[in-house]
Enzyme design. Structure first.
Site, PDB file in Angstrom:
ATOM      1  N   HIS A   1       0.827  -1.212   0.000  1.00  0.00           N
ATOM      2  CA  HIS A   1       0.000   0.000   0.000  1.00  0.00           C
ATOM      3  C   HIS A   1       0.859   1.260   0.000  1.00  0.00           C
ATOM      4  O   HIS A   1       0.391   2.333  -0.368  1.00  0.00           O
ATOM      5  CB  HIS A   1      -1.029  -0.018   1.146  1.00  0.00           C
ATOM      6  CG  HIS A   1      -0.508   0.392   2.486  1.00  0.00           C
ATOM      7  ND1 HIS A   1      -0.185  -0.520   3.473  1.00  0.00           N
ATOM      8  CD2 HIS A   1      -0.256   1.614   3.020  1.00  0.00           C
ATOM      9  CE1 HIS A   1       0.225   0.136   4.542  1.00  0.00           C
ATOM     10  NE2 HIS A   1       0.201   1.431   4.292  1.00  0.00           N
TER      11      HIS A   1
ATOM     12  N   ASP B   1      -0.173  -7.508   1.556  1.00  0.00           N
ATOM     13  CA  ASP B   1       0.338  -6.134   1.603  1.00  0.00           C
ATOM     14  C   ASP B   1       1.856  -6.141   1.764  1.00  0.00           C
ATOM     15  O   ASP B   1       2.386  -5.829   2.831  1.00  0.00           O
ATOM     16  CB  ASP B   1      -0.339  -5.375   2.757  1.00  0.00           C
ATOM     17  CG  ASP B   1      -0.104  -3.876   2.670  1.00  0.00           C
ATOM     18  OD1 ASP B   1       0.512  -3.427   1.690  1.00  0.00           O
ATOM     19  OD2 ASP B   1      -0.540  -3.152   3.595  1.00  0.00           O
TER      20      ASP B   1
ATOM     21  N   GLY C   1       2.475   6.017   9.071  1.00  0.00           N
ATOM     22  CA  GLY C   1       3.865   6.367   8.806  1.00  0.00           C
ATOM     23  C   GLY C   1       4.827   5.244   9.172  1.00  0.00           C
ATOM     24  O   GLY C   1       5.991   5.264   8.801  1.00  0.00           O
TER      25      GLY C   1
ATOM     26  N   SER D   1       4.034   2.147   8.394  1.00  0.00           N
ATOM     27  CA  SER D   1       3.763   1.124   7.395  1.00  0.00           C
ATOM     28  C   SER D   1       4.998   0.709   6.631  1.00  0.00           C
ATOM     29  O   SER D   1       5.855   1.539   6.324  1.00  0.00           O
ATOM     30  CB  SER D   1       2.737   1.634   6.388  1.00  0.00           C
ATOM     31  OG  SER D   1       1.473   1.466   6.913  1.00  0.00           O
ATOM     32  N   GLY D   2       5.041  -0.564   6.295  1.00  0.00           N
ATOM     33  CA  GLY D   2       6.166  -1.112   5.535  1.00  0.00           C
ATOM     34  C   GLY D   2       7.338  -1.470   6.416  1.00  0.00           C
ATOM     35  O   GLY D   2       8.166  -2.290   6.060  1.00  0.00           O
TER      36      GLY D   2
HETATM   37  N1  ARG Z   1      -1.369   2.040   7.271  1.00  0.00           N
HETATM   38  C1  ARG Z   1      -0.506   2.735   8.162  1.00  0.00           C
HETATM   39  C2  ARG Z   1       0.625   3.405   7.388  1.00  0.00           C
HETATM   40  O1  ARG Z   1       0.437   3.616   6.210  1.00  0.00           O
HETATM   41  C3  ARG Z   1      -0.034   1.881   9.264  1.00  0.00           C
HETATM   42  C4  ARG Z   1      -1.091   1.709  10.247  1.00  0.00           C
HETATM   43  C5  ARG Z   1      -0.759   0.845  11.347  1.00  0.00           C
HETATM   44  N2  ARG Z   1      -1.807   0.993  12.264  1.00  0.00           N
HETATM   45  C6  ARG Z   1      -1.842   0.430  13.450  1.00  0.00           C
HETATM   46  N3  ARG Z   1      -2.804   0.692  14.231  1.00  0.00           N
HETATM   47  N4  ARG Z   1      -0.854  -0.338  13.835  1.00  0.00           N
HETATM   48  O2  ARG Z   1       1.582   3.862   7.917  1.00  0.00           O
END
Ligand code: ARG
Length: 517
Positions: A323, A371, A465, A467-468
């Site tokens: 994503h 993902d 932030g 993510s990944g």
């Molecule tokens: N989708 C989020 C990103 O793009 C990460 C979210 C993680 N959320 C969580 N509650 N652990 O950075």
């Protein structure tokens, strides 16, 4: 905290990591079948001015009358044929009947009946192979993302059957924290340890290369007493293995009950998992103060903005989330920052250029399944104590819920907040998929390709932030990449833990991409 092990790493599990049998929108590896395009029927010449209407001659001979009849007959036949063609075309376009085959779902493509369930995808979305035997590849295994089903007996047999060679691509795997090399025995359909007899570093390098690593990062080959891991016997190098030096090493191995050395091969293709963080006593939500603590953590940026985290797995490869690269899919948009603790420090540096952005083709934006993505760097990183790779999860490691896990990143420190200037770490617990899928938690949204981690009571979590970035655990003094930060409802909310990509299930995919690019 749930203390019963719920996520044991079973390693490569062919079939399990495969996406659903048919998911609309998956790009297939095949060019789409020829489409029936909306060609207009050829105009029919109704004012036929052929020889039929020749002016009468005054003298009529028998021969000329016959000729006249023949010509008339020919013209009538031609007209009938043209009318026939026009009728068929008209019928086709008016009623949309797929006369010679079957229609691919709602699309206009018609595929011959003999091409349905033949193991080759012909429909643009694979409908012709999707529903065979109730969508299950019962007699074999699926070749990666496409719908071809190849018999189990054809996997790792030295003959390529999958269109992209998946059946012969990953016939080695690493077992346990000692990196015991295992080879898939086609005869017994089992993973077996490799006997150290005749093995040397040249073969080790070749094996690393065939797994997907570059031979220049080769570390070493060693031997180890396999103990119970050799219960199913060994794979032993054939005497003629050197003559076949360009062949896959796997093809020179044969199944055998015994091994002359009684020792198994250990193979290190990457000097991974080393960190200064060996004491695991820090509770979540702390600022990281040494670059050597999480040296695989990178910041992925677009136009100077931190977008996502990532993990170094080799000098050239970064694991991140699919994503993260959905909107910015071009390598030239990205810069990779390695060896930094703060975003400010990065803003004074130019970062590393990216040559390849590879998103998992089974990534589903609606469900967040699969993902995961990879970035290849234009120039390999120079490893140091602050820039180093994390280990990909070997088979047979213990990823139970009773262990300690860490998530790291520059993500927001509160839901909806800004990215953190400092790299932060949080200690989390793994939450079993059963608990995570329960009604009070994510109510069935967690697929096999996801892992939940955090605290069900809330308060500690990754956030926007992050993510990944990595979800790691240490075992035998090495750090292993268990997950990549994917999603969550809000951040650190009670019963809404973080959800991570299950890296173990993507090993095959990762190694295959590393080998390809
Ligand atoms: N989708 C989020 C990103 O793009 C990460 C979210 C993680 N959320 C969580 N509650 N652990 O950075």
């Amino acid at each position: 905290m749930h203390n019963n092990p719920s996520h044991v790493n079973y390693g490569f599990q062919y079939g399990e990591e495969r996406p659903p049998a048919f998911a609309p929108g998956y790009p297939t590896a095949y060019p789409p079948a020829p489409q029936y395009t909306n060609r207009a029927p050829e105009p029919i010449n109704t004012h036929h001015t052929a020889t039929a209407g020749l002016p009468h001659t005054t003298v009529r001979r028998k021969g000329s009358r016959c000729k006249c009849l023949c010509i008339t007959a020919a013209v009538v036949i031609i007209i009938l044929i043209l009318l026939g063609v026009a009728a068929v075309l008209l019928w086709y376009f008016l009623y949309g009947v797929c006369t010679l085959g079957r229609r691919c779902g709602q699309s206009n493509t018609c595929v011959r009946s003999s091409q349905w369930c033949d193991g080759v995808t012909d429909c643009p979305k694979g409908e012709d192979e999707a529903q065979c035997l109730y969508g299950v590849c019962t007699l074999g295994r699926k070749c990666g993302q496409n719908n071809k089903c190849v018999l189990s007996s054809q996997w790792c047999d030295g003959v390529t059957d999958c269109p992209e060679g998946e059946d012969e691509a990953q016939c080695f795997r690493f077992y346990g924290a000692d990196f015991m090399l295992q080879s898939f025995s086609n005869e017994d359909q089992k993973w077996k340890v490799v006997c150290s007899d005749r093995w040397d570093s040249n073969i080790g390098k070749r094996a690393c290369q065939q797994i997907g690593y570059s031979s220049s990062n080769y570390v070493n080959s060693g031997t180890i007493n396999p103990g119970s891991v050799a219960a199913d016997g060994y794979m032993t190098l054939n005497a003629d293995y050197l003559a076949l030096s360009s062949d896959p090493v796997h093809n020179s191995l044969s199944s055998s009950a015994s091994c002359p050395t009684n020792e198994a091969v250990t193979l290190r293709c990457s000097d991974c998992g080393k960190s200064s963080a060996l004491a695991t006593r820090i509770v979540g939500g702390n600022v990281v103060t040494t670059t050597s603590r999480w040296p695989w953590q990178v910041s992925l940026q677009v136009s100077g903005n931190h977008m996502c985290g990532g993990s170094i797995i080799t000098p050239s490869w970064i694991v991140t989330a699919a994503h993260c690269v959905q909107k910015y899919s071009s390598p030239s948009q990205w810069r990779v920052y390695a060896g930094f603790l703060t975003l400010t420090q990065m803003s004074y540096s130019s970062g590393n250029l990216v040559s390849e952005v590879i998103s998992h083709s089974g990534y589903n934006t609606d469900t967040s399944t699969n993902d995961i993505a990879l970035m290849k760097l234009r120039t390999p990183l120079q490893f140091s104590s602050s820039i180093a790779p994390v280990c990909l999860p070997n088979s047979g490691l213990d990823f139970s819920t009773s262990r300690t896990y860490y998530v790291t990143g520059w993500g927001a420190t509160s839901n909806g907040g800004f990215a953190s200037n400092d790299l932060r770490e949080a200690q989390v617990s793994l939450i079993s998929n059963t608990v995570c899928n329960s009604q009070q938690v994510y109510n069935g949204q967690i697929t096999d390709s996801m892992i939940c981690a955090g605290k069900l009571e809330g308060g500690v979590d990754s956030c926007q932030g992050d993510s990944g970035g990595p979800l790691v655990t240490s075992q035998s003094y090495l750090w292993w990449l268990v997950g990549d930060t994917s999603w969550g409802q809000g951040c650190a909310i009670r019963n809404r833990p973080g959800v991570y990509g299950n890296v173990t299930l993507f090993l095959d995919w990762i190694y295959t991409q590393m080998k390809k690019y």
